[in-house]
Enzyme design. Structure first.
Site, PDB file in Angstrom:
ATOM      1  N   ASP A 203      13.584 -36.615   9.237  1.00 27.90           N
ATOM      2  CA  ASP A 203      12.933 -37.410   8.193  1.00 27.90           C
ATOM      3  C   ASP A 203      13.410 -38.853   8.304  1.00 27.90           C
ATOM      4  OD1 ASP A 203      11.485 -38.127   5.757  1.00 27.90           O
ATOM      5  OD2 ASP A 203      11.422 -35.977   5.403  1.00 27.90           O
ATOM      6  N   HIS A 273       7.258 -40.329   8.399  1.00 28.68           N
ATOM      7  CA  HIS A 273       8.619 -39.861   8.097  1.00 28.68           C
ATOM      8  C   HIS A 273       9.491 -39.941   9.353  1.00 28.68           C
ATOM      9  CE1 HIS A 273       8.259 -38.272   3.943  1.00 28.68           C
ATOM     10  NE2 HIS A 273       6.985 -38.090   4.258  1.00 28.68           N
ATOM     11  N   GLU A 340       2.203 -37.882   4.338  1.00 27.63           N
ATOM     12  CA  GLU A 340       2.660 -39.181   3.876  1.00 27.63           C
ATOM     13  C   GLU A 340       2.901 -40.163   5.030  1.00 27.63           C
ATOM     14  OE1 GLU A 340       4.897 -37.813  -0.224  1.00 27.63           O
ATOM     15  OE2 GLU A 340       6.092 -37.862   1.599  1.00 27.63           O
TER      16      GLU A 340
HETATM   17  C1  TNX Z   1       6.674 -34.846  -1.046  1.00 33.81           C
HETATM   18  S1  TNX Z   1       5.643 -32.392   0.369  1.00 33.81           S
HETATM   19  C2  TNX Z   1       7.070 -34.779   0.270  1.00 33.81           C
HETATM   20  C3  TNX Z   1       8.522 -34.746   0.593  1.00 33.81           C
HETATM   21  C4  TNX Z   1       9.366 -35.009  -0.621  1.00 33.81           C
HETATM   22  C5  TNX Z   1       8.832 -34.221  -1.792  1.00 33.81           C
HETATM   23  C6  TNX Z   1       9.663 -34.370  -3.039  1.00 33.81           C
HETATM   24  C7  TNX Z   1       5.596 -33.368   1.458  1.00 33.81           C
HETATM   25  C8  TNX Z   1       4.826 -32.919   2.546  1.00 33.81           C
HETATM   26  N1  TNX Z   1       6.215 -34.554   1.322  1.00 33.81           N
HETATM   27  O1  TNX Z   1       8.803 -35.658   1.622  1.00 33.81           O
HETATM   28  O2  TNX Z   1      10.682 -34.645  -0.335  1.00 33.81           O
HETATM   29  O3  TNX Z   1       7.506 -34.621  -2.072  1.00 33.81           O
HETATM   30  O4  TNX Z   1       9.250 -33.502  -4.051  1.00 33.81           O
END
Ligand code: TNX
Length: 563
Positions: A203, A273, A340
């Protein structure tokens, strides 16, 4: 063995929906079928019992579990001939029975007779393993010290899982916990019949897996100089944090999981990420944008750094993924992230724009799909399938990808309609990094949680135990013939606020137990009052192993990790 022989007429057989409480047994997840003579006294399990199991390793794992729970250490023998009149726990892991539970690769039949004989019947190792986990939970210890007695109820059980993906996500990108914590989690997962550890190893805040060809991934990418201060997230604590798994440690964990019928599915986040990887190898990012300066991130939240669509980046990713495939030989899937991934850098990068034009892609979302498909092709050539977060449908969903749904249920419907498999982890029911409630949360900043203090009037993000328990993974309106595309569900333990493993356990328990029942038990067997009755025994086991958990009033069982 004929499974019908397991069921004498004297015992009332009940499919558990609406079963009387007396027929219930203290097992989570609740088995599919239980026949119990509630009037029969429990039979004593004593040191004279022996475990007869042709698979010695399986027998040993079971003997260890039983020891941990009861203090009884039973010997394991490979064949019944050596039993010499002693009561036997006989394990047949290669049954040819056509009983639907026994024939299921993860199913079993289990019978405890009034004379103390125990028979387990399964067609494969995983089923036998799960029978033994049920038996370990059935073994109740009464009293203390020398006066303690371990008893089993007289019972017959036929059981197999509802879903084939019963997962837990462990995020170590944000905090590194280390091998002992992972093994502790695997032990718990096994006892509650989870079969998939989704191991989130890369990450923005850290890269946790040794890759021989790219040593800087861990030399640089595994370490950050600072983290948010508990209680004041805007303040850097100035304390370096980091760590990673060597390849030997990963192989050991994968083998430990295999012994417990768990497949470890690694996640390598692509294309977003990826700050930690780009801090180590900046050349694979969007070097042509103003102010490009990747670093291992010291704050949490979504970051802009994403891989550049360059040939050398794909070569790097192929090399990394080849090592990952070798480290995780049992995993049919590799999780490639996909979530994301902000498009700002690709928008600003002349090179990324050129790739979009030259490949007739519509926009940056098209580029994301194109990027992921190239990675997928490579993994397919290595005999693996990809799983990705639900953003992988942006710009077009690959027909062969499995989608992990974490945002809106509409993405599940879309993927199911297109014929793709889905794993259901909607944050509304599966994000156990959220607090269960604001009331009862300790005042200690060590117990602060994600999503409690939100801007404006937005309510805190909460996930109570009962909401996990009531989670129904198959989206409403799914045509019956498509239900099998919902291959399972998963609890996600994201790590932004999990400063150590003791803190992580507070979020894990007891919600892990609720998810176990959602993932394993037939829908008709799920019953909230019954679950609440079975919960105290599961919490007692946590006390025995000195685990932290959330008590019903919100207080932690072990407020702080021992130094
Ligand atoms: C969303 S779920 C994210 C994570 C975070 C999380 C915190 C996802 C695919 N991405 O990177 O840790 O929310 O709740």
């Amino acid at each position: 063995m004929n499974p019908k022989k397991l069921l004498p007429g004297a015992l009332a057989c009940c499919l558990l929906s609406g079963a009387p409480a007396a027929a219930d047994i203290n097992v989570i997840p609740r088995p599919a079928q239980i026949a119990r003579d509630a009037d029969a006294a429990g039979v004593a399990l004593g040191a004279s019992h022996i475990i007869v199991c042709a698979d010695a390793a399986l027998g040993r794992v079971y003997a260890d579990t039983l020891f941990e729970r009861t203090g009884l250490r039973l010997p394991v023998h490979p064949a019944a001939a050596t039993a010499a009149g002693r009561p036997v726990i006989a394990v047949d892991c290669a049954s040819l029975s056509t009983d639907s539970h026994v024939a299921h690769p993860e199913g079993y039949a289990l019978a405890v007779a009034a004379d103390g004989a125990v028979r387990v019947e399964a067609s494969a190792r995983a089923g036998a393993f799960y029978a033994l986990q049920t038996l370990a939970q059935l073994a109740a210890r009464d009293g203390d010290g020398d006066a303690a007695r371990v008893t089993l109820p007289v019972v017959r059980i036929h059981d197999s899982p509802r879903f084939r993906w019963r997962g837990v996500l462990l995020d170590e990108g944000r905090h590194f916990f280390g091998p002992a914590a992972v093994k502790r989690l695997l032990d718990s997962m096994a006892l509650y019949k989870f079969n998939t550890l989704h191991w989130h190893l890369t990450d923005d805040q850290g890269w946790r897996m040794e890759i021989k060809k790219y040593p800087r991934l861990t030399q640089t990418g595994a370490w950050r100089v600072s983290s948010p201060t508990p209680g004041n997230r805007d303040l850097p604590d100035g304390v370096p944090h980091g760590g990673y798994y060597t390849q030997d440690e990963i192989r050991e964990i994968v083998a430990y999981a295999r012994q417990r019928a768990i497949t470890v599915i690694p996640e390598v986040e692509i294309p977003g990420h990826s700050s930690a990887a780009l801090a180590a190898y900046p050349g694979y990012g969007n070097t042509d944008i103003p102010g490009y300066a990747p670093a291992v991130q010291t704050t949490m939240g979504v970051k802009p750094y994403i891989y550049a669509p360059k040939e050398e980046t794909f070569r790097f990713l192929r090399d990394v993924l080849d090592e990952v495939c070798a480290l995780f030989p049992d995993s049919p899937y590799i999780h490639i992230g996909g979530d994301e991934a902000p498009k700002t850098q690709w928008k600003a990068s002349p090179f990324a724009q050129k790739v979009i034009r030259e490949n007739d892609l519509k926009d940056e979302f098209g580029l994301q799909s194109w990027f992921i498909r190239r990675v997928e092709k490579h993994l397919n050539s290595r005999g693996r399938r990809i799983v990705g977060w639900d953003e992988i449908q942006e710009g077009g969903l690959s027909p062969t990808a499995t989608m992990m749904v974490w945002r809106d249920w509409k993405w599940a419907r879309l993927a199911i309609e297109k014929g793709n498999d889905v794993v259901m982890t909607p944050h509304s029911h599966c994000y156990i990094d959220y607090a269960e409630s604001v009331e009862g949360l300790p005042d200690d900043p060590y117990y602060e949680h994600i999503g409690i203090k939100r801007s404006g009037n937005r309510p805190p993000r909460l996930l109570p135990l009962e909401k996990v328990y009531q989670f129904e993974p198959i989206p409403e309106g799914t045509p019956p013939e498509r239900e099998k595309q919902v291959i399972g569900c998963q609890a996600n333990l994201w790590g932004e606020y999990l400063f150590d493993w003791n803190r992580a356990e507070y979020n894990l328990y007891p919600r892990l137990f609720a998810m176990a029942e959602v993932a394993w038990s037939p829908k008709a067997a799920r019953d909230w009052p019954s679950f609440q009755e079975r919960l105290p025994a599961a919490l007692r086991r946590l006390d025995q192993i000195q685990a932290n958990y959330r008590r019903p009033d919100g207080a932690p069982a072990r407020p702080r990790a021992r130094e």
